[in-house]
Design a protein around this motif. Structure first.
Motif, short mmCIF file in Angstrom:
data_model
loop_
_atom_site.label_atom_id
_atom_site.label_comp_id
_atom_site.label_asym_id
_atom_site.label_seq_id
_atom_site.Cartn_x
_atom_site.Cartn_y
_atom_site.Cartn_z
N ARG A 1 -2.94 6.34 9.78
CA ARG A 1 -2.91 4.98 9.24
C ARG A 1 -3.51 3.97 10.20
NH1 ARG A 1 2.46 3.51 6.04
NH2 ARG A 1 1.18 1.66 5.77
N LEU B 1 0.32 -4.50 7.61
CA LEU B 1 0.45 -3.34 6.71
C LEU B 1 0.51 -2.03 7.49
CD1 LEU B 1 -2.12 -4.33 3.95
CD2 LEU B 1 0.35 -4.63 3.92
N GLN B 2 0.39 -2.12 8.83
CA GLN B 2 0.34 -0.92 9.68
C GLN B 2 -0.77 0.01 9.21
OE1 GLN B 2 4.17 0.94 10.50
NE2 GLN B 2 4.19 -0.40 12.27
N ILE B 3 -1.93 -0.57 9.04
CA ILE B 3 -3.08 0.27 8.70
C ILE B 3 -4.20 -0.07 9.65
CG2 ILE B 3 -2.50 0.52 6.26
CD1 ILE B 3 -4.48 -1.75 5.72
N SER B 4 -5.26 0.71 9.59
CA SER B 4 -6.29 0.52 10.60
C SER B 4 -7.17 -0.69 10.27
CB SER B 4 -7.13 1.77 10.73
OG SER B 4 -8.17 1.76 9.79
N ARG C 1 -7.39 -8.52 11.09
CA ARG C 1 -6.50 -7.92 12.08
C ARG C 1 -5.03 -8.20 11.77
NH1 ARG C 1 -8.65 -5.60 16.24
NH2 ARG C 1 -10.90 -5.44 16.08
N GLN C 2 -4.80 -9.43 11.25
CA GLN C 2 -3.44 -9.78 10.91
C GLN C 2 -2.93 -8.87 9.79
OE1 GLN C 2 -1.40 -11.93 12.30
NE2 GLN C 2 0.22 -11.45 10.83
N ALA D 1 -4.12 -5.94 8.88
CA ALA D 1 -4.02 -4.56 9.34
C ALA D 1 -2.71 -4.34 10.07
CB ALA D 1 -5.19 -4.24 10.27
N ARG D 2 -2.35 -5.30 10.90
CA ARG D 2 -1.12 -5.21 11.67
C ARG D 2 0.09 -5.23 10.75
NH1 ARG D 2 2.08 -8.76 15.62
NH2 ARG D 2 2.47 -9.71 13.63
N VAL E 1 0.85 -1.19 0.00
CA VAL E 1 0.00 0.00 0.00
C VAL E 1 0.89 1.24 0.00
CG1 VAL E 1 -1.97 -1.07 1.10
CG2 VAL E 1 -0.22 0.01 2.50
N GLN F 1 -0.75 -2.00 17.69
CA GLN F 1 -1.52 -2.87 16.79
C GLN F 1 -1.48 -4.31 17.26
OE1 GLN F 1 -0.22 -1.72 12.72
NE2 GLN F 1 -2.38 -1.18 12.60
#
Lengths: 131, 300, 222, 419
Positions: B206, A46-49, A40-41, A43-44, A5, B184
């Motif tokens: 982000r 890619l460091q996105i929400s 969640r995996q 998101a974590r 991304v 996170q």
């Protein structure tokens, strides 16, 4: 599967994820029945929400690319060949359209375009041997 | 991959619910703040200095008594109930909260008896991970290290909810990135949540799922970050492009000899002349333009 | 109660600059004993009493100083403690300081008696009991006046205000040393009665102050 | 000089506007006013007793002249008229005097009226009685004066030291002297504690907030040191002046008030001679200056406001020792007292009390004052030197260590400047 991304793409992040997963499915990189990484995996990783990722998965589900099994995760759905072909044709049409626009701008005659396409196909074929 | 999928349609448990929070001070008032934070998400609070972020956090922690409004923290609706669930709550506050002479060891020794779930090994690991020096007195630590020590202490008793006030302020970019990853990881199982306030919005943009934007004690926005960012566009154009109608609609207009920039509600951005450039915005730009708009309004 | 004790321990940790009060007691005790062996005699007890009272009186408010300087009230607010537990802990700390002062005076007296048993006369004993009783009482009274002020305003806003009780306590101590209670033989039943009355009054004032302190702290914004 | 004035102004202006300074100034006044109010109220509750006098005219006139706020004598021509007034509650009692010398009298007091003691009546009558007898004996004025002069008794209390030596404890009017000594001790203690801690706090706070570096960029440490001390002293002078004004104002306003008069009459001011006043004033100034300098030095040693408690502790301890010793001095002279009253810091607190109760002579007091003054000069000079090195040094270690360190630096600097 490869997902990259970009913050500077000018395209929303969920859209980028959607497109890249779609491409992977259509290209056959992701076979039907493959379990996608959990929201969640991903998101974590890619460091996105979480909500951005959820939205991408949600859209993919609505468009019939994946299915969500409660408590298990999202699985890639099998794509029937007509659908795959239709997607591919739409993409090709779009890209060729862009090529025509560029050709019109540079006043390149259609004959020269045909030659270029033939050359490219020959080159691609060369690389295909490796796979 | 053992992580459970959380479907956003399923009714979620809210770890924080705030409704109509109001607190009057002689020179400042916090008015009608309402938001909720479901389990499994990160929520950011943004706003300029003195907007009321810290006051909101202090109200949640019962450090100040609100004039009106309901607060629910980890299911606790009364001050006593909220205190009872402190073991499930990890907090980092802006500013120092330990005596000058304490070192890492003293912090652990002092806090451990209060938290039944205190995990000495985890605390030691965290201190090592975050490179907190063992022998340095609290007052001699840099601001960033002080924040890290507070974070380690907040995490060491396995809380369900983290409340952080300006956690990234004193951290260098690497430490900031590590912290965001840590947060996170913290919410990855869908049961834990983080509420953090910050004015370094780039981090938030982000990873935050929800954002609460406060200005002058008033709530400007609460919702998904994407929705907030999608609600406005940045417009730029030459001097001739600035029609009176556009000038009235633009928020935080900045004019200069060769043109102008400003913020426009996304809906109003569709029928602009082609010469006006529109761009997606960032949280930081949002805050700058809104802040400038308020300034201008005050001056006129 | 359990929480209050934990809070008191926290106060001790916040107050202790390497257990300064213990060292303070030790130094003064040693000096007093050395002076006791010189011609000064048992006057050293009564003079060292001043030093002890001064040092202990300051120790009483050290947790509040630390709290004001380092925002410890915020730390307390994050712990699973009700506000009243925090106040109870502070008062318990005050009580601990007062009691340790009393114990220290008794220790000093004990050493002097061991060194020179002949000093023990009924009058001397009465005077010593007066000191030993009075020191915790004075400290408790000081705490009873200072703590509500400190709980309401914090040390940073009331640094001079807390001196008034100190001065008042000094005046009171001086009065008791010089004139008050002098006529009463504390070893007699009458003296025991007087001592009991003083103790009851002091404890009552301390408890009232505790209740007041709880109310004040409950309303305070941290 | 200009720099000192800037610091002086800053310290003075800041504190004179502060709530805490005013609370220190006002609280004793308020307490005094409350106590005065209580006494006044209690006196006011006792109404003037009305006594009807039934006697011959000279006696009636003589008694009427002696009417006071407590007892008013009114003349009545007959016992019947007086009894009627008593019944109407205009009178609290009737005094019937038989004019034959020596006078005999009968007093009828109404049970629910104001009570009048027999002693009051006897005193009132005895003067008249003596005068009447003197007239009968045809005595002259000087003879009468001689007759009326009471025998003079001077009291001295003595104590015995361990060696058996007899010591005079206090002279005449020992109650007044003890009271003066105690009041002096309390004043000393209150003032030096307030201003000592104020100085230490002032400096420690400034240092803790690290404003110090900025200030010292513009002003030398020595100017700052003396400016601060002068500023604090000025505050004290203002406080003393305010108290003087308050006492003076009360006196002017209420000098005719019976309570005030009563208080003034009960004080035997004979002991307040020039020597005593000079010595007390000297000790007051030297004592407070010493403690202020000490506090400034200690305040400059700590790194944070939190440690200011540590800094004020020695001040508190010294002052409490001095205070308790000065209170105990009233009970008798001991070897320890003798020694302590010549030691700087303690002497200024103990000596005035001992002088007040006549335990020491003026000469001894001035010797002690001389010792303290000499010490103060050296101490202030040293402190100013150490202050210079202290204010910018933020030591982590405890205050004693910091003190030793700064002493070493000051000494090595001096040596360097000598070379």
């Amino acid at each position: 599967m490869r997902i990259v991304v970009s913050n500077k793409a000018g395209q929303p992040i969920y859209q980028q994820i959607e497109d890249q997963i779609k491409t992977a499915i259509l290209s056959g990189d992701l076979a039907a029945g493959t379990l996608l990484p959990s929201i969640r995996q991903l998101a974590r990783d890619l460091q996105i929400s979480v909500i951005t990722t959820t939205r991408a998965y949600h859209d993919l589900e609505e468009q019939g690319f994946v299915t969500n099994v409660q408590g298990k995760g999202s699985y890639v759905l099998g794509q029937d060949s007509a659908l795959v072909r239709e997607h591919a044709l739409r993409d090709i049409e779009q890209y060729l359209g862009q090529a025509l626009d560029a050709a019109a701008l540079a006043k390149i005659p259609p004959a020269e375009l045909h030659t270029m396409l033939d050359t490219l196909i020959a080159a691609e074929g060369g690389t295909d041997v490796h796979e | 991959m053992s992580m459970n999928e959380v479907n956003s349609d399923v009714a979620e448990e809210n770890l924080i619910t705030v409704t109509g929070l109001t607190k009057q001070y002689p020179e400042f008032a916090l008015r009608d703040i309402s938001f909720q934070l479901p389990a499994g998400y990160i929520m950011g609070m943004i706003g300029p200095n003195g907007a009321g972020k810290t006051t909101t956090i202090k109200a949640l922690l019962d450090m100040v008594r609100p004039d009106s409004g309901q607060l629910t923290l980890l299911g606790g609706t009364t001050p006593a109930a909220r205190v009872a669930c402190r073991d499930d709550l990890g907090v980092q506050l802006d500013g120092s909260i330990y005596p000058d002479t304490w070192r890492v060891k003293q912090v652990a020794a002092a806090l451990a008896p209060f938290f039944p779930q205190w995990d000495a090994a985890l605390f030691a690991d965290l201190c090592q991970d975050m490179a907190i020096p063992q022998k340095t007195k609290y007052k001699d630590m840099s601001r960033g290290t002080q924040v890290k020590l507070q974070l380690a202490a907040a995490l060491a008793h396995h809380p369900r909810l983290l409340v952080l006030d300006e956690p990234t302020a004193g951290l260098d970019p690497l430490a900031r990135d590590e912290l965001l990853t840590r947060l996170q990881d913290f919410i990855a199982d869908g049961q834990h949540s983080v509420l953090l306030s910050t004015h370094l919005t780039a981090d938030l943009e982000r990873i935050a799922d929800y954002v609460l934007y406060i200005r002058d004690g008033r709530q400007q926005f609460f919702g998904h970050v994407d929705d907030l960012l999608g609600a406005y566009v940045l417009v730029k154009g030459g001097p001739a492009d600035l029609t009176p109608a556009l000038q009235a609609a633009v928020i935080g207009l900045r004019r200069y000899g060769e043109g102008f920039t400003g913020l426009l509600p996304a809906a109003a951005g569709d029928d602009l002349p082609a010469t006006v450039v529109t761009e997606p915005i960032t949280l930081e730009e949002l805050m700058i333009y809104f802040g400038r708009g308020a300034h201008d309004a005050q001056r006129n | 109660m359990h929480n209050a004790i934990k809070m008191m321990v926290l106060d001790c940790r916040a107050a202790s600059n390497r257990n300064s009060i213990v060292y303070l007691f030790l130094v003064i005790d040693v000096l007093a004993v050395i002076l006791f062996l010189t011609p000064v005699g048992d006057d050293s007890l009564f003079i060292s009493f001043g030093a002890l009272l001064g040092g202990t009186a300051m120790t009483l408010i050290v947790p509040f100083m630390a709290a004001a300087q380092r925002g410890l009230d915020a730390l307390y607010a994050l712990l699973p403690l009700r506000r009243r537990d925090i106040v109870n802990g502070h008062y318990l700390f005050g009580g601990l300081v007062a009691v340790s002062m009393g114990l220290n005076v008794m220790l000093l007296v004990g050493i002097m008696l061991l060194l020179q048993p002949s000093i023990l006369t009924p009058e001397w004993l009465s005077r010593v009991i007066r000191f030993a009783l009075m020191s915790p009482a004075m400290l408790l009274m000081m705490a009873a006046v200072e703590y509500p002020l400190l709980l309401r305003f914090g040390f940073d806003r009331a640094p001079q205000l807390v001196l008034l009780p100190l001065i008042g306590a000094g005046v009171g101590t001086g009065y008791l040393v010089s004139t008050g209670l002098q006529g009463i033989d504390l070893v007699s039943p009458q003296g025991v009665l007087a001592g009991t009355i003083v103790a009851v009054v002091v404890i009552a004032v301390f408890v009232v102050s505790l209740l007041l302190g709880r109310r004040l702290y409950e309303r305070r914004s941290l | 000089m200009n720099a000192i004035r800037i610091v002086f102004n800053q310290v003075f202006r800041k504190n004179i506007k502060s709530v805490s300074w005013w609370s220190i100034v006002l609280s004793p006044l308020i307490m005094g006013a409350i106590m005065f109010g209580i006494v006044y109220y209690m006196n006011g509750a006792v109404k003037t007793a009305q006594v009807g006098v039934v006697a011959e005219a000279p006696i009636q006139q003589g008694l009427a002249r002696q009417s006071s706020a407590a007892t008013k004598y009114r003349t009545y021509p007959s016992q019947a008229a007086a009894e009627k007034a008593l019944k109407d509650e205009t009178l609290d009692g009737i005094l019937v005097v038989n004019a034959k010398t020596p006078y005999t009298a009968r007093y009828l007091g109404r049970q629910d009226g104001q009570s009048v003691s027999a002693k009051t009546l006897t005193t009132a009558l005895s003067g008249l009685n003596t005068a009447a007898i003197a007239q009968e004996l045809h005595l002259t004025g000087p003879q009468l004066t001689k007759l009326l002069t009471a025998p003079k008794v001077t009291t001295r209390e003595v104590t015995f030291s361990q060696s058996g030596r007899m010591q005079t404890k206090s002279g005449a009017g020992s109650d007044t002297r003890n009271a003066v000594a105690t009041i002096l001790s309390i004043l000393f203690y209150g003032f030096l504690l307030s201003y000592g801690t104020m100085t230490a706090q002032e400096i420690a706070t400034e240092k803790g907030s690290r404003i110090e570096e900025m200030i010292l960029a513009a002003i030398s440490a020595r100017s700052q040191f003396f400016g601060k001390i002068l500023g604090i002293m000025a505050l004290m002078v203002v406080q003393v002046a305010l108290y003087g004004a308050a006492i003076g104002g009360t006196y002017l306003f209420a000098r005719n008030n019976a309570t005030v008069r009563g208080v003034l009459q009960s004080i035997d001011l004979s002991m307040l001679d020039g020597t005593f006043i000079a010595a007390a004033l000297g000790f007051f100034i030297v004592g407070i200056l010493s403690y202020t300098v000490l506090s400034a030095l200690l305040g400059s040693l700590v790194a944070t406001q939190e440690q200011a408690g540590q800094a004020t502790m020695p001040v508190l301890m010294l002052s409490l020792i001095g205070y308790l010793a000065s209170i105990m001095a009233v009970n008798g002279s001991t070897p320890l007292m003798n020694v302590l009253s010549y030691i700087p810091f303690l002497g200024p607190m103990i000596m005035p009390s001992r002088l007040a109760i006549g335990q020491v002579s003026g000469g001894e007091a001035f010797l002690s004052l001389g010792v303290s003054t000499a010490f103060l000069i050296v101490f202030a000079w040293l402190s100013a030197k150490m202050y210079e090195t202290n204010v910018l040094a933020y030591s982590d270690s405890n205050i004693w260590h910091a003190l030793r360190q700064s002493w070493d630096i000051a000494r090595s600097e001096r040596r360097a400047s000598h070379d």
